[in-house]
Design a protein around this motif. Structure first.
Motif, PDB file in Angstrom:
ATOM      1  N   THR A 192      81.474  75.285  35.968  1.00  0.00           N
ATOM      2  CA  THR A 192      82.189  76.495  35.535  1.00  0.00           C
ATOM      3  C   THR A 192      82.666  77.351  36.702  1.00  0.00           C
ATOM      4  N   ILE A 202      72.702  76.554  26.532  1.00  0.00           N
ATOM      5  CA  ILE A 202      71.681  76.328  25.499  1.00  0.00           C
ATOM      6  C   ILE A 202      71.174  74.891  25.563  1.00  0.00           C
ATOM      7  N   LEU A 203      72.089  73.952  25.759  1.00  0.00           N
ATOM      8  CA  LEU A 203      71.684  72.551  25.872  1.00  0.00           C
ATOM      9  C   LEU A 203      70.779  72.337  27.089  1.00  0.00           C
ATOM     10  N   ASN A 230      79.422  83.613  27.258  1.00  0.00           N
ATOM     11  CA  ASN A 230      80.723  82.957  27.206  1.00  0.00           C
ATOM     12  C   ASN A 230      80.616  81.445  27.395  1.00  0.00           C
ATOM     13  N   ARG A 231      79.500  81.012  27.962  1.00  0.00           N
ATOM     14  CA  ARG A 231      79.281  79.565  28.196  1.00  0.00           C
ATOM     15  C   ARG A 231      77.985  79.121  27.535  1.00  0.00           C
ATOM     16  N   LYS A 232      77.748  79.672  26.355  1.00  0.00           N
ATOM     17  CA  LYS A 232      76.442  79.503  25.721  1.00  0.00           C
ATOM     18  C   LYS A 232      76.125  78.058  25.338  1.00  0.00           C
ATOM     19  N   THR A 233      77.133  77.273  24.951  1.00  0.00           N
ATOM     20  CA  THR A 233      76.838  75.914  24.483  1.00  0.00           C
ATOM     21  C   THR A 233      76.189  75.064  25.567  1.00  0.00           C
ATOM     22  N   GLY A 234      76.798  75.032  26.741  1.00  0.00           N
ATOM     23  CA  GLY A 234      76.243  74.238  27.845  1.00  0.00           C
ATOM     24  C   GLY A 234      74.896  74.751  28.301  1.00  0.00           C
ATOM     25  N   THR A 271      75.969  72.399  34.872  1.00  0.00           N
ATOM     26  CA  THR A 271      76.692  73.348  34.015  1.00  0.00           C
ATOM     27  C   THR A 271      77.213  74.520  34.831  1.00  0.00           C
TER      28      THR A 271
END
Length: 418
Positions: free
Chosen positions: A311, A19-20, A13-17, A307
């Motif tokens: 959250t 992954i970075l 659900n919070r993959k973008t942060g 990150t």
């Protein structure tokens, strides 16, 4: 297994942060592994470049400059050594053997070395290994050439092929000795040293291709290849020479004797100790790169921590629901530990793959530019320790958001405060 599944879905659900953060960690792991590999293998390659040579002698300049052009074929000599001085030093009672070296020409970007047949007898590398021929033999004819393994591989040469040498280090039509072609008589086995990047010819061949050249330019009067054979081709100068002693206890005495040689200003260096000085100089840059890599790793882990912390407010209801359905305190903390572990593990795997890619790209460049060969190797114990340390640091950094989430989950209940 249920906790792992929850952690995976929560992270998705919070993959973008995340992954970075994982990519940032991957870059730092890649940098650490590449620096460590090049540091270790570069040192080994440096140390193994030349062995069992007591002294390297050239015109008086600096020890590192003499080492770079005579051993690594990088740069040029400030002056040459007269053939008379070379013969006199070769006749010293302490001298066992000498190998003359004449540099200055090239072939399609590769250095040309003029020497004699003693080069193949006395040159040693990697603790005492002899040069060996993969194909053919050493030069016998005036216009024979022996190629290093990389020269033959890169230019797709085989025995009997004709090659043309060029004056200086730039291969232009004007600079080529096109009227005096050479025949490939031998190809050396790979050594992992600058020998692989070198075209070897005789000293007489170097003289032959320059008999109709004056002050670095072609003379209007041309002398054919066959006519040059009939001329006296004794060299007047050489670039440097390697020297072996009958008794190594006389090394420092011989070095001082050559450095005080009155006929002309000369410099004798111990290749082993000069290599150590050179490596220590490069070692300062190595330490800086390692420090930068660790800072990049730290910044990647801090990015992951940021990150996770950012959250926490969004995940209050999630934590409260888990507690109401019976999740223990350690479940909440373990959930953050698992998420951090997945992020760091993903970064480590990506970094490991990226390090192999960088090594594959850097390998031919290091050989071509510096004559340093690195092998693509599986990570050693120290490198696995780096990866393990990154995983432990990631778990440690995730404890803070885990503890905060545990404390808040008891206070918030099921109602999300706005």
């Amino acid at each position: 297994m249920k906790l792992l599944k929850i952690a995976f879905k929560s992270a998705a659900n919070r993959k973008t942060g995340l992954i970075l953060a994982s990519v940032s960690i991957a870059l730092s792991i890649m940098l650490l592994l590449v620096v460590d590999t090049i540091r270790k293998q570069g040192k080994s390659s440096f140390v193994n470049t030349i062995s069992q040579t007591d002294l390297v002698v050239g015109a008086r300049s600096g020890p590192l400059n003499l080492l770079m052009y005579s051993v690594f074929r990088i740069g040029n000599a400030t002056n040459n050594v007269s053939w008379k001085s070379y013969q006199e030093i070769a006749a010293f009672p302490e001298t066992d053997w000498t190998v003359p070296l004449s540099l200055g020409d090239s072939h399609k970007g590769f250095r040309v070395l003029g020497t004699n047949q003693d080069y193949f007898k006395y040159y040693r590398f990697a603790g005492g290994k002899n040069l060996a021929f993969a194909k053919g033999k050493q030069f016998d004819d005036l216009y024979d050439a022996v190629l290093g393994s990389e020269v033959a591989k890169k230019l797709s040469y085989k025995l009997g092929d004709k090659i043309t040498l060029a004056h200086g280090l730039t291969s232009t039509k004007f600079a080529e000795h096109g009227d005096k072609p050479f025949r490939v008589s031998g190809i050396l086995e790979r050594t992992g040293t600058p020998v692989d990047q070198t075209v070897h010819v005789s000293l007489q061949a170097i003289e032959a291709i320059h008999v109709d050249w004056l002050s670095g330019s072609p003379s209007p009067i041309k002398i054919s290849a066959e006519k040059a054979r009939e001329m006296k081709l004794n060299p007047k100068t050489i670039t440097a020479f390697m020297l072996g002693l009958k008794n190594r206890t006389a090394t420092f005495r011989m070095q001082r004797k050559i450095n005080q040689y009155r006929a002309e200003p000369l410099l004798a260096i111990l290749p082993g100790s000069t290599l150590a000085i050179l490596w220590n100089t490069l070692g300062n840059f190595e330490k800086i790169l390692v420090a930068i890599a660790f800072l990049v790793l730290l910044s990647g882990l801090l990015g992951m921590l940021t990150t996770l912390l950012s959250t926490l407010n969004e995940r209050r209801r999630e934590m409260a629901i888990l507690r109401t359905v019976g999740a223990h305190a350690w479940h909440i903390i373990a959930l953050f530990l698992l998420e951090a572990f997945m992020v760091v593990l993903g970064g480590c795997i990506l970094g490991l793959i990226a390090s192999y890619v960088v090594q594959l790209v850097a390998q031919p460049l290091l050989v071509q530019l510096y004559g340093i060969h690195i092998d693509i190797m599986f990570p050693d114990a120290e490198q696995w320790a780096i990866i393990g340390g990154a995983l432990l640091l990631g778990l440690f950094f995730s404890l803070l958001p885990g503890l905060i989430a545990y404390r808040r989950s008891l206070q918030d209940g099921l109602v999300l405060k706005v």
